[in-house]
Enzyme design. Sequence first.
Site, PDB file in Angstrom:
ATOM      1  N   GLU A  50      -1.222 -21.627  -3.733  1.00  0.00           N
ATOM      2  CA  GLU A  50      -2.423 -21.147  -3.037  1.00  0.00           C
ATOM      3  C   GLU A  50      -2.827 -22.114  -1.923  1.00  0.00           C
ATOM      4  O   GLU A  50      -3.178 -21.695  -0.825  1.00  0.00           O
ATOM      5  CB  GLU A  50      -3.584 -21.002  -4.032  1.00  0.00           C
ATOM      6  N   CYS A 209      -1.665  -4.315   5.965  1.00  0.00           N
ATOM      7  CA  CYS A 209      -2.898  -4.307   6.769  1.00  0.00           C
ATOM      8  C   CYS A 209      -2.974  -5.610   7.578  1.00  0.00           C
ATOM      9  O   CYS A 209      -3.851  -6.435   7.375  1.00  0.00           O
ATOM     10  CB  CYS A 209      -4.120  -4.151   5.857  1.00  0.00           C
ATOM     11  N   CYS A 216      -0.538   1.464   8.843  1.00  0.00           N
ATOM     12  CA  CYS A 216      -1.337   2.416   8.061  1.00  0.00           C
ATOM     13  C   CYS A 216      -0.463   3.515   7.444  1.00  0.00           C
ATOM     14  O   CYS A 216      -0.777   4.025   6.370  1.00  0.00           O
ATOM     15  CB  CYS A 216      -2.425   3.027   8.934  1.00  0.00           C
ATOM     16  N   CYS A 219       0.442   2.520   4.042  1.00  0.00           N
ATOM     17  CA  CYS A 219      -0.641   1.925   3.251  1.00  0.00           C
ATOM     18  C   CYS A 219      -0.980   2.797   2.037  1.00  0.00           C
ATOM     19  O   CYS A 219      -1.244   3.990   2.178  1.00  0.00           O
ATOM     20  CB  CYS A 219      -1.875   1.758   4.133  1.00  0.00           C
TER      21      CYS A 219
HETATM   22 FE1  SF4 Z   1      -5.505  -1.377   6.627  1.00  0.00          FE
HETATM   23 FE2  SF4 Z   1      -4.553   0.584   5.106  1.00  0.00          FE
HETATM   24 FE3  SF4 Z   1      -6.849   0.903   6.356  1.00  0.00          FE
HETATM   25 FE4  SF4 Z   1      -4.592   0.868   7.777  1.00  0.00          FE
HETATM   26  S1  SF4 Z   1      -5.172   2.384   6.257  1.00  0.00           S
HETATM   27  S2  SF4 Z   1      -6.489  -0.210   8.262  1.00  0.00           S
HETATM   28  S3  SF4 Z   1      -3.398  -0.628   6.622  1.00  0.00           S
HETATM   29  S4  SF4 Z   1      -6.429  -0.576   4.736  1.00  0.00           S
END
Ligand code: SF4
Length: 365
Positions: A50, A209, A216, A219
């Site tokens: 960490e 992200c 996205c 995601c």
């Molecule tokens: Fe981030 Fe997922 Fe939202 Fe895209 S969809 S901004 S990757 S949390």
Amino acid sequence: MSAEAISVDPVGAALPITFAPRLIEWQRHSGRSGLPWQNTRDPYRVWLSEVMLQQTQVSTVLSYYPRFLERFPDVRALAAALPDDVMALWSGLGYYSRARNLHRCAQAVVRDHHGVFPDTAEQLETLPGIGASTAAAIAAFCHGERISILDGNVRRVLSRLLAFEGDLAQAGPQRELWSLAQALLPEAPTREDMTAYTQGLMDLGATVCQRTKPLCGRCPVQMMCRAHGTDQISRFPVKTRRVARRFENWWLLLVRGTGADGQQAFWLERRPAPGIWAGLYCPPVFADEPALQASLSSGFARRLQPLEPVSHSLTHRELRLHPLLLDLREGQESDGLPEGQWVPAGALIDHGLPTPVRQLLSALS
Ligand code: SF4
């Protein structure tokens, strides 16, 4: 955004209740699993990773982490180490206060806790250099404590997920986001759930992200992400205060000599604390060239050769380094030089050196 189930948390925000189970499932199937600091419940190893991963890329930590563990396999070995040995192994990772705190923390664990890290995040946070997010990571990974991490990556993910409007440069909104992070935690998680959830948050921030160009389309929580649903990703996280960067010029006196054994050596000083590169070895530093020349006898000052300047970025500063070489060739005189000591070129590896200094000296060795 689809009709995701939501709950209303104590601070009044609507939260997607399927966030935690989706993240856990995604981490188990698609998250990172082969990193050397994963699959352990040893607090020493988790803590070390960490600290190393704060402000340092995974690819860099991958080479430092095993070397550090080989030399200091447990907290007692690290506590008993000489500060110079710790700095030498940290050399090149940057942000050297982390190494000093690491050593201090190991000594506190041995002195005050019989060599065993405390079990809870609350107690862990009382140790030197362990902040709230690192304490949470250790407690969640090693003991399954139901607590959320909230490092820079996770702040970015959650502020986009929730379209969190608070200014994260301010303490109040930071606390509010933390309480939202707590409210998003899985209900009654097993120890394994907490491991997967915590790792999932890290993986999502590091691999999907991302700060620029988030992926996205890959995601796992896209359907509940408010920033994505309203096409406002670039607005989050909200952070008004930007740290101003300062530009500084440093003149470095690089003195090269030759020892009785024929080996090259360099004249280095220990950088004072507090300050940039505190405790590391460095050629004597001056604010300008006349000051550097004035530190030398006139015979030495006439023999200075300017080398190519080097730029180096620190968190809040841009350094422009101007090296001037004094090549003594035969011998290792000390008279007429500013304060310092001779370090043989072959022993540089055992000394903590800032990265640009190590590069300059290796080019001359
Ligand atoms: Fe981030 Fe997922 Fe939202 Fe895209 S969809 S901004 S990757 S949390």
